[in-house]
Design a protein around this motif. Structure first.
Motif, PDB file in Angstrom:
ATOM      1  N   SER A 474       0.850  -1.186   0.000  1.00 57.16           N
ATOM      2  CA  SER A 474       0.000   0.000   0.000  1.00 57.16           C
ATOM      3  C   SER A 474       0.883   1.233   0.000  1.00 57.16           C
ATOM      4  CB  SER A 474      -0.917   0.011   1.228  1.00 57.16           C
ATOM      5  OG  SER A 474      -1.685   1.191   1.251  1.00 57.16           O
ATOM      6  N   ASP A 475       0.428   2.271  -0.715  1.00 58.26           N
ATOM      7  CA  ASP A 475       1.214   3.489  -0.844  1.00 58.26           C
ATOM      8  C   ASP A 475       0.267   4.679  -0.892  1.00 58.26           C
ATOM      9  OD1 ASP A 475       3.348   5.135  -1.067  1.00 58.26           O
ATOM     10  OD2 ASP A 475       3.912   4.559  -3.106  1.00 58.26           O
ATOM     11  N   VAL A 476       0.772   5.843  -0.484  1.00 55.80           N
ATOM     12  CA  VAL A 476      -0.006   7.081  -0.531  1.00 55.80           C
ATOM     13  C   VAL A 476       0.215   7.741  -1.881  1.00 55.80           C
ATOM     14  CG1 VAL A 476      -0.341   9.369   0.478  1.00 55.80           C
ATOM     15  CG2 VAL A 476       0.120   7.408   1.955  1.00 55.80           C
ATOM     16  N   ASP A 521       5.981   6.339   3.199  1.00 54.53           N
ATOM     17  CA  ASP A 521       4.526   6.389   3.224  1.00 54.53           C
ATOM     18  C   ASP A 521       3.911   5.071   2.767  1.00 54.53           C
ATOM     19  OD1 ASP A 521       5.638   6.929   0.685  1.00 54.53           O
ATOM     20  OD2 ASP A 521       3.703   7.638  -0.045  1.00 54.53           O
ATOM     21  N   ALA A 522       4.717   4.033   2.589  1.00 52.32           N
ATOM     22  CA  ALA A 522       4.237   2.754   2.082  1.00 52.32           C
ATOM     23  C   ALA A 522       4.258   1.697   3.181  1.00 52.32           C
ATOM     24  CB  ALA A 522       5.088   2.300   0.896  1.00 52.32           C
ATOM     25  N   VAL A 523       3.414   0.652   2.980  1.00 56.27           N
ATOM     26  CA  VAL A 523       3.314  -0.454   3.924  1.00 56.27           C
ATOM     27  C   VAL A 523       3.412  -1.759   3.143  1.00 56.27           C
ATOM     28  CG1 VAL A 523       1.907  -1.604   5.670  1.00 56.27           C
ATOM     29  CG2 VAL A 523       1.799   0.883   5.431  1.00 56.27           C
ATOM     30  N   MET A 524       4.204  -2.703   3.659  1.00 56.94           N
ATOM     31  CA  MET A 524       4.229  -4.060   3.118  1.00 56.94           C
ATOM     32  C   MET A 524       3.783  -5.006   4.211  1.00 56.94           C
ATOM     33  SD  MET A 524       7.430  -6.375   1.773  1.00 56.94           S
ATOM     34  CE  MET A 524       7.234  -8.159   1.608  1.00 56.94           C
ATOM     35  N   ALA A 525       2.864  -5.918   3.872  1.00 52.65           N
ATOM     36  CA  ALA A 525       2.367  -6.886   4.851  1.00 52.65           C
ATOM     37  C   ALA A 525       2.110  -8.203   4.133  1.00 52.65           C
ATOM     38  CB  ALA A 525       1.086  -6.373   5.507  1.00 52.65           C
ATOM     39  N   PHE A 526       1.996  -9.274   4.928  1.00 49.13           N
ATOM     40  CA  PHE A 526       1.652 -10.565   4.338  1.00 49.13           C
ATOM     41  C   PHE A 526       0.868 -11.401   5.344  1.00 49.13           C
ATOM     42  CE2 PHE A 526       6.167 -10.656   5.660  1.00 49.13           C
ATOM     43  CZ  PHE A 526       6.119 -11.600   6.686  1.00 49.13           C
ATOM     44  N   TRP A 527       0.193 -12.393   4.810  1.00 43.21           N
ATOM     45  CA  TRP A 527      -0.624 -13.317   5.601  1.00 43.21           C
ATOM     46  C   TRP A 527      -0.119 -14.745   5.382  1.00 43.21           C
ATOM     47  CZ3 TRP A 527      -2.157  -8.732   3.966  1.00 43.21           C
ATOM     48  CH2 TRP A 527      -3.034  -7.966   4.746  1.00 43.21           C
ATOM     49  N   ASN A 528      -0.359 -15.607   6.375  1.00 46.69           N
ATOM     50  CA  ASN A 528       0.023 -17.031   6.382  1.00 46.69           C
ATOM     51  C   ASN A 528       1.453 -17.252   6.851  1.00 46.69           C
ATOM     52  OD1 ASN A 528      -0.867 -19.696   6.102  1.00 46.69           O
ATOM     53  ND2 ASN A 528       0.203 -19.929   4.150  1.00 46.69           N
TER      54      ASN A 528
END
Length: 739
Positions: A474-476, A521-528
């Motif tokens: 995600s980024d602005v 201003d960015a977000v990195m995420a992950f699931w599992n």
């Protein structure tokens, strides 16, 4: 051997006694952080057991937002205040006090209007000058009624000797030594106009000082202002209402002991303050000034009541932090003080409380030092917990039964510090192991996930593993433009970004995701990962939708709280989700590493996020993610693109909404048009594609979906391609050369 044990035993106890002496000295000095802990404990007692809301003859005549809307902006003409005063006493009120100062003449008086408007005729000016001033009208109303005027003290920097004014005094008696050395002192008083002061039956100071942490817990009910003894607004209202001509101060060698008003002794602290026991804010305390002026107040609502006039209007900003954790209008603090006095509910803290608590601290810590060598670590910890729990319960019961404030924090903290010192390192080994896991993941995943990792260390494979993940970027959008607005306020930009990243992070954590990193201003995420989550594609899409919704709420909140006239730039974000195999684990050097994910899936997710602005989409997901979540989210196929660094094309989808939208006939029809448009586009039927683009826009407008940028993109492509020679190798794949 016995001698060696004795020496070890002696040094252990000596270190314990040294700690106790240091702690007792700290409590005697009583620095701010120790005081704050004590005050926060008292606040917690009030939150656990706030004073019950019981009807008392105290009413707040509230200049609320409704009153400002109906009567007009503040300040009101004094004639309106006079009408309000007369109506209060016509309704049978016992007395009335103003949590307001009328320190300047009314500019709406007829004479002031004549002076401020030189263009009016001399005849009208003469007539206006002959009319009584609004302040005179208000003074006549005050002279007919039992009115207490509010005054406030300020710290202007002037010494009391430099201000030579006549401070009207209330007759009083002093029982005991001179109380002046103990009382709070204020060098200057903001008084009301002399014409009003002369006719009022009382004058009370409504100044309330917060504690060091900004919370209003104590109210001075008697103080020194410009060298004169004055009562607080609430106490002066009580004195006037009961017909008392004087008050008395009881003092002793420890300071002020109490104030006698209307035959009632109100016990105080040594400085003349009292601890208020708060109840929740009660709408039944308030009567809107607009309702009284318009005759909408029920009969007998004010009969026999003590009336405090103040404001809860948001724009007038008369709100104070309270021990209950919620702000209250300043006038309600005075009303609650009156209720405390009338109901005998004031909190007590004896002048000898500090000494008693020092003795208690010494006794509890010395007991731990005496028992430590004779008990195993586990037994010592349990015994200590029982001891401190018993003392904490005693402190709360003293509050509950006796309304007495006993500090539980310092004796308990000192005892726990002592037992920690005396305990063996063997007992702390397991806690250190758990803390290592918490420290490693506490900043990245939810507390529930940290708890699972703590209970099952085998769930975390240090060094990494191959696993299917759903990766989110995600980024602005337009961050450069946004940051330019804070060119001269870097702290403001930092605060804004911290708030925004918090808003964006919560949906990720609430859905079980792991935040890999923040990149500006960015977000990195992950699931599992690090723990398995079978439903990770759906969880990531739900988080993406919630992020977009939360940022929209954040924008609305900023707009509502922004200062009028200042530029406001709504924040927009782009979110991309891609699902596939990754390598995830702790990566880095021996001295520093991060828990992160690598692989083609991660790279594609990053590239897809860069395409959100191009396609006019808030959320774009990859093909595999779409295959899994299809039917549960409103998906619209967008394009077949070849992202930078890839040779194979990727089919991408826009997430337009959740399951509710996906199940509607309107969205199904729109999705079919979108599929047909892409089919025409990919087979070179450019005119048909243009017709379907127009239909897609119409369908989107019916559903209130924003596809303008998306349709404009394909219209531009189709119009350009229709002019070019036919390409036999055309396959409808778009090469995204930019990230």
């Amino acid at each position: 051997m016995a001698f060696w044990r004795a020496r070890k035993f002696s040094w252990g106890r000596l270190s314990g006694f040294l700690l106790v002496f240091a702690l007792l000295g700290l409590r005697i000095v009583d620095p701010i952080f120790v005081e704050r802990l004590r005050l926060q404990a008292f606040d917690q007692f009030q939150r656990l057991n706030p004073r019950e809301i019981t009807p008392y003859p105290v009413v707040i005549l509230d200049i609320d937002d409704r009153s400002l809307n109906e009567v007009g902006q503040w300040p009101w003409p004094r004639t309106t205040i006079a009408e309000l005063t007369d109506r209060v006493f016509q309704a049978g009120a016992a007395a009335m006090a103003f949590d307001i100062v009328f320190s300047e003449p009314d500019r709406l008086s007829p004479g002031s209007v004549a002076i401020d408007n030189p263009g009016i005729s001399n005849e009208i000016r003469s007539q206006l000058m002959q009319l009584p001033s609004n302040d005179a009208v208000l003074a006549r109303s005050f002279s007919r009624n039992r009115v207490v005027l509010g005054e406030t003290s300020v710290r202007s920097g002037l010494q009391a000797s430099e201000v030579e004014r006549d401070i009207q005094k209330v007759p009083h008696a002093i029982i005991g030594p001179d109380p002046e050395p103990y009382l709070l002192k204020f060098p200057e008083l903001v008084q009301n106009l002399p014409i009003l002061n002369e006719v009022a039956q009382g004058r009370g100071v409504f100044t309330v000082l917060p504690d060091a942490d900004g919370i209003y817990r104590r109210v001075p009910i008697v103080m020194m202002v410009e060298g004169a003894l004055r009562l607080s607004l609430s106490l002066e209202l009580l004195r006037v209402a009961t017909g008392g001509d004087a008050f008395a101060i009881r003092s002793n060698d420890a300071g002020i002991d109490g104030v006698v008003v209307a035959g009632q002794v109100i016990r105080t602290q040594g400085d003349g303050t009292v601890w208020t026991r708060f109840s929740a804010s009660d709408p039944n305390r308030f009567v809107s000034a607009a309702n009284l002026l318009q005759g909408r107040v029920p009969q007998n609502r004010l009969a026999g009541h003590l009336v405090l006039v103040g404001t809860s209007a948001i724009g007038l900003e008369d709100f104070r932090a309270t021990p209950l954790g919620v702000p209250m209008a300043g006038v309600e603090i005075h009303a609650q003080l009156l209720e405390n006095i009338l109901g005998g509910a004031l909190l007590k803290r004896e002048n000898t409380a500090d000494g008693k608590e020092l003795i208690t601290t010494a006794a509890m810590t010395i007991l731990v030092i005496a028992l430590a060598p004779m008990l195993h670590a586990g037994v010592l910890i349990i015994s200590t917990l029982v001891l401190v729990s018993a003392y904490g319960t005693y402190a709360y019961l003293m509050f509950f039964w006796q309304s007495e404030l006993v500090d539980p924090t310092f004796p308990i903290a000192a005892t726990m510090l002592t037992v920690m010192l005396m305990s063996s390192t063997n007992y702390l080994r397991e806690e250190r192991r758990r803390n290592r896991i918490r420290n490693a993941f506490g900043q990245y995943v939810t507390p529930a996930l940290v708890a699972q990792l703590t209970d099952s260390m085998d769930a975390l494979k240090l060094g990494g593993e191959r696993r299917d993940l759903s990766v989110l970027f995600s980024d602005v959008r337009g961050f450069t433009t946004l940051s330019e607005g804070f060119r001269d306020d870097p702290q403001g930009l930092t605060k804004l970004m911290n708030e925004l990243l918090t808003v964006m992070s919560e949906p990720i954590l609430n859905s079980g995701g792991t935040i890999d990193k923040f990149m500006g201003d960015a977000v990195m995420a992950f699931w599992n990962a690090p723990l398995e989550a079978k439903d990770h594609p759906r969880a990531s899409c739900r988080a993406a939708l919630e992020m977009v919704r939360a940022v929209g709420e954040f924008n609305r909140s900023r707009m509502e709280t922004s200062v009028p006239g200042t530029p406001h730039h709504p924040i927009q974000i782009g979110v991309a989700v891609n699902t596939g195999p990754c390598f995830v684990g702790n990566m880095g050097s021996r001295s520093r590493f991060d828990y992160t994910a690598l692989g083609d899936t991660v790279n594609v997710a990053s590239r897809l996020e860069g395409q959100t602005k191009r396609y006019g989409m808030s959320i774009i997901i990859g093909e595999r993610t779409a295959q899994i979540v299809d039917g549960e989210f409103a998906l619209l196929e967008l394009d077949l693109i070849r992202v930078k660094g890839k040779t194979e094309p990727e089919r991408i989808y826009g997430v337009m909404g959740g399951e509710r939208l996906a199940g509607t006939d309107g969205f199904k029809a729109l999705s079919e048009v979108g599929v047909d448009m892409l089919a025409a586009y990919r087979t070179g039927q450019w005119q048909k594609a243009l017709e379907l683009i127009a239909e897609l826009e119409r369908q989107a407008a019916r559903l209130d979906l924003d596809l303008q940028d998306y349709c404009a993109l394909f219209r531009k492509r189709s119009e350009r391609l229709v002019k070019l020679p036919e390409d036999p190798d055309w396959g409808g794949v778009y090469d995204a050369l930019e990230k």
